[in-house]
Write an enzyme that holds these catalytic residues in place. Structure first.
Site, PDB file in Angstrom:
ATOM      1  CG  ASN A 209      -0.240  -0.042   2.511  1.00 28.40           C
ATOM      2  OD1 ASN A 209       0.441   0.910   2.860  1.00 28.40           O
ATOM      3  ND2 ASN A 209      -0.360  -1.148   3.232  1.00 28.40           N
ATOM      4  CG  ASP A 277      -7.474  -4.999   6.328  1.00 25.31           C
ATOM      5  OD1 ASP A 277      -7.014  -5.041   7.480  1.00 25.31           O
ATOM      6  OD2 ASP A 277      -7.961  -3.965   5.826  1.00 25.31           O
ATOM      7  CE  LYS A 287       9.442 -12.146 -13.205  1.00 26.43           C
ATOM      8  NZ  LYS A 287      10.374 -11.601 -14.165  1.00 26.43           N
ATOM      9  CG  PHE A 318      -3.024   6.594  13.011  1.00 20.94           C
ATOM     10  CD1 PHE A 318      -2.293   6.358  14.162  1.00 20.94           C
ATOM     11  CD2 PHE A 318      -2.960   7.847  12.417  1.00 20.94           C
ATOM     12  CE1 PHE A 318      -1.521   7.361  14.722  1.00 20.94           C
ATOM     13  CE2 PHE A 318      -2.185   8.860  12.968  1.00 20.94           C
ATOM     14  CZ  PHE A 318      -1.458   8.616  14.120  1.00 20.94           C
ATOM     15  CE  LYS A 332     -11.440   0.813  10.188  1.00 20.57           C
ATOM     16  NZ  LYS A 332     -10.696   1.445   9.115  1.00 20.57           N
ATOM     17  CE  LYS A 336      -9.106  -2.261  13.588  1.00 15.85           C
ATOM     18  NZ  LYS A 336      -8.057  -3.076  12.971  1.00 15.85           N
TER      19      LYS A 336
HETATM   20  O1  PMT Z   1       2.940   6.170   6.464  1.00 13.75           O
HETATM   21  P1  PMT Z   1       2.449   7.520   5.924  1.00 13.75           P
HETATM   22  O2  PMT Z   1       2.705   7.671   4.452  1.00 13.75           O
HETATM   23  O3  PMT Z   1       2.972   8.665   6.746  1.00 13.75           O
HETATM   24  O4  PMT Z   1       0.867   7.534   6.056  1.00 13.75           O
HETATM   25  C1  PMT Z   1       0.286   7.516   7.336  1.00 13.75           C
HETATM   26  C2  PMT Z   1      -0.954   6.630   7.374  1.00 13.75           C
HETATM   27  C3  PMT Z   1      -2.028   7.204   6.468  1.00 13.75           C
HETATM   28  C4  PMT Z   1      -0.615   5.203   6.934  1.00 13.75           C
HETATM   29  C5  PMT Z   1      -1.394   6.601   8.870  1.00 13.75           C
HETATM   30  O5  PMT Z   1      -1.602   7.908   9.318  1.00 13.75           O
HETATM   31  C6  PMT Z   1      -2.643   5.779   9.066  1.00 13.75           C
HETATM   32  O6  PMT Z   1      -3.766   6.224   8.898  1.00 13.75           O
HETATM   33  N1  PMT Z   1      -2.424   4.499   9.467  1.00 13.75           N
HETATM   34  C7  PMT Z   1      -3.484   3.490   9.614  1.00 13.75           C
HETATM   35  C8  PMT Z   1      -3.814   2.909   8.282  1.00 13.75           C
HETATM   36  C9  PMT Z   1      -4.742   1.739   8.392  1.00 13.75           C
HETATM   37  O7  PMT Z   1      -4.344   0.655   8.123  1.00 13.75           O
HETATM   38  O8  PMT Z   1      -5.917   1.983   8.860  1.00 13.75           O
HETATM   39  P2  PMT Z   1      -7.066   0.824   9.061  1.00 13.75           P
HETATM   40  O9  PMT Z   1      -8.299   1.606   9.221  1.00 13.75           O
HETATM   41  O10 PMT Z   1      -7.014  -0.176   7.982  1.00 13.75           O
HETATM   42  O11 PMT Z   1      -6.682   0.098  10.401  1.00 13.75           O
HETATM   43  C10 PMT Z   1      -7.115   0.572  11.665  1.00 13.75           C
HETATM   44  C11 PMT Z   1      -6.061   0.265  12.712  1.00 13.75           C
HETATM   45  O12 PMT Z   1      -5.906  -1.149  12.851  1.00 13.75           O
HETATM   46  C12 PMT Z   1      -4.693   0.816  12.381  1.00 13.75           C
HETATM   47  O13 PMT Z   1      -4.131   1.328  13.557  1.00 13.75           O
HETATM   48  C13 PMT Z   1      -3.938  -0.403  11.872  1.00 13.75           C
HETATM   49  O14 PMT Z   1      -2.531  -0.289  12.132  1.00 13.75           O
HETATM   50  C14 PMT Z   1      -4.567  -1.516  12.681  1.00 13.75           C
HETATM   51  N2  PMT Z   1      -4.555  -2.836  12.000  1.00 13.75           N
HETATM   52  C15 PMT Z   1      -5.060  -2.978  10.751  1.00 13.75           C
HETATM   53  C16 PMT Z   1      -5.033  -4.216  10.135  1.00 13.75           C
HETATM   54  C17 PMT Z   1      -4.465  -5.318  10.832  1.00 13.75           C
HETATM   55  N3  PMT Z   1      -4.377  -6.531  10.277  1.00 13.75           N
HETATM   56  N4  PMT Z   1      -3.989  -5.146  12.061  1.00 13.75           N
HETATM   57  C18 PMT Z   1      -4.044  -3.944  12.684  1.00 13.75           C
HETATM   58  O15 PMT Z   1      -3.628  -3.808  13.829  1.00 13.75           O
END
Ligand code: PMT
Length: 396
Positions: A209, A277, A287, A318, A332, A336
């Site tokens: 991503n 995810d 490959k 986040f 979330k 979470k």
């Molecule tokens: O890295 P940059 O370019 O500076 O950009 C920053 C950012 C946009 C990546 C950052 O600010 C941000 O928003 N990070 C969270 C991105 C994200 O994956 O969001 P989500 O809504 O999919 O996940 C919610 C939370 O669950 C996040 O804290 C994530 O780390 C966590 N998560 C998600 C999936 C997973 N399998 N396990 C997790 O713990």
């Protein structure tokens, strides 16, 4: 707040030097010991006697005249400082600080001090907006310097634009904020994740991503500068973050393992990483050849790291959203089991993936919401740690 604090006030050659006199006076009246350092150019705009009269202290103008019983001026002032404030800061001193030059008293003090440094730029708008000045400011920010942004307005050169030194109230606010923040995370152990995970398809391809890791690295650097013991789990090698443990990972499962190994002894976990995810159900050993007209890759869910980890630490996530920002983030927060979530609007220009700035709303478990403006990721990081410092203090 300022009683017994030593503030090194660096004045450089800008017409805004006259504002430094008011700043020096305000700080002195608030109880600070103000040690003024003037560059040669600054002395063309305002005389040292003005500052000496306002601060009741000698003014340091060169490397070679010892101050009172100080033996080596730049080292003594660097050590004495609780905070150093460069106001006004020209493009020249900003460039020197960004590259570690130490060719006069003020630049030597900045290089030698371990105190936080606040910089209030003042210059012609074109000089301020030039890419090299912006790069230098970004370097300073990344190293923990606090930049008090200049204002838009009428400039001494008759232009109208961004470059007028911030007003004195704003600079004083920054000083108070820094002194309050200084080492308020001391003794706290924090684990931070950064960057986007890469889920391998075959030896040369992956599903990834757009996360650059800048937000997570800014969180790590801000926490370190506030005295925390930092473990940064990152998928990217952005800079060489010093004075912290850095664990390099690639995939979501490696990140989960690294978090599990470190978080059990932490006080705070911040998941700023963009974690996949889904991942390919199998990774091809070799490959993949482009024989087939259509290639189907079966994906399976990854484990949710935040949902997996248990323990007695603050949990901060986040939420990168492109629609229904606050509703999705609130959901979330609950699903979470988070204490705080940064609802990250990634549709706004300059916010989210890859940029140096970010636009978030912090939502805490008790339902409070803090809508922050678009600001440098370093400042977003400090807002998160402000919340942590305030909330762990209350809990203690
Ligand atoms: O890295 P940059 O370019 O500076 O950009 C920053 C950012 C946009 C990546 C950052 O600010 C941000 O928003 N990070 C969270 C991105 C994200 O994956 O969001 P989500 O809504 O999919 O996940 C919610 C939370 O669950 C996040 O804290 C994530 O780390 C966590 N998560 C998600 C999936 C997973 N399998 N396990 C997790 O713990």
């Amino acid at each position: 707040m300022l009683t017994d604090k030593t503030i090194v006030l660096g004045i450089t050659g800008s017409i805004a030097a006259y504002k430094a006199a008011e700043l020096a006076s305000r700080l002195t009246k608030a109880g600070a010991k103000v040690e003024t350092v003037m560059t040669e150019a600054a002395q063309r705009f305002i005389v040292p006697l003005t500052l000496q009269s306002l601060t009741h202290r000698p003014v340091a103008c060169d490397m070679w005249t010892p101050l009172e019983n100080f033996s080596i001026t730049h080292v003594s002032l660097a050590q004495a400082a609780d905070v150093a404030v460069i106001a006004p800061a020209t493009a020249n001193i900003i460039a020197k600080m960004a590259y570690g030059l130490a060719d006069d008293l003020l630049s030597s003090i900045v290089l030698a001090t371990k105190a936080p440094v606040i910089v209030a730029p003042a210059m012609n708008n074109n000089m301020y907006e030039s890419s090299v000045t912006q790069e230098n400011i970004a370097r300073l920010r990344a190293r923990g310097f606090v930049i008090v942004e200049p204002e838009i307005g009428h400039l001494a050169c008759n232009a109208i634009g961004k470059g007028r030194m911030a007003d004195i109230d704003t600079v004083v606010d920054a000083i108070n904020m820094i002194l309050r923040r200084e080492r308020d995370m001391a003794g706290k152990r924090v684990v931070i994740t950064a960057g986007g995970t890469r889920e391998p398809i075959d030896p040369v391809r992956f599903i990834g991503n757009r996360s650059s890791g800048k937000m997570g690295h800014a969180l790590a650097e801000a926490a370190r500068d506030r005295g925390a013991d930092v473990t940064l789990i990152s998928t990217v090698s952005l800079s060489q973050p010093s004075n912290m443990r850095v664990v390099h990972v690639e995939s979501a499962s490696q990140m989960l393992e690294a978090v599990m190994q470190t978080v059990w002894q932490a006080d705070v976990l911040v998941m700023a990483a963009a974690v996949a995810d889904y991942r390919p159900k199998t990774t091809q050993e070799n490959k993949i050849k482009k024989d087939a007209a259509v290639l189907n890759i079966e994906l399976e869910r990854t484990l949710d790291i935040l949902a997996e980890v248990e323990g007695d630490f603050l949990r901060i996530g986040f939420a990168a959203e492109t629609e229904n920002l606050l509703d999705n983030a609130r959901k979330k927060l609950v699903d979470k089991r988070l204490d705080l979530i940064a609802a990250n609007d990634v549709t706004i220009a300059g916010s989210g993936f890859g940029s140096d700035t970010n636009k978030v709303t912090l939502i805490s478990r008790d339902g409070k919401e803090y809508d922050l403006p678009l600001m440098p990721k370093r400042d977003v990081a400090d807002k998160v740690w402000d919340w942590v410092a305030a909330n762990t203090r209350r809990a203690a």
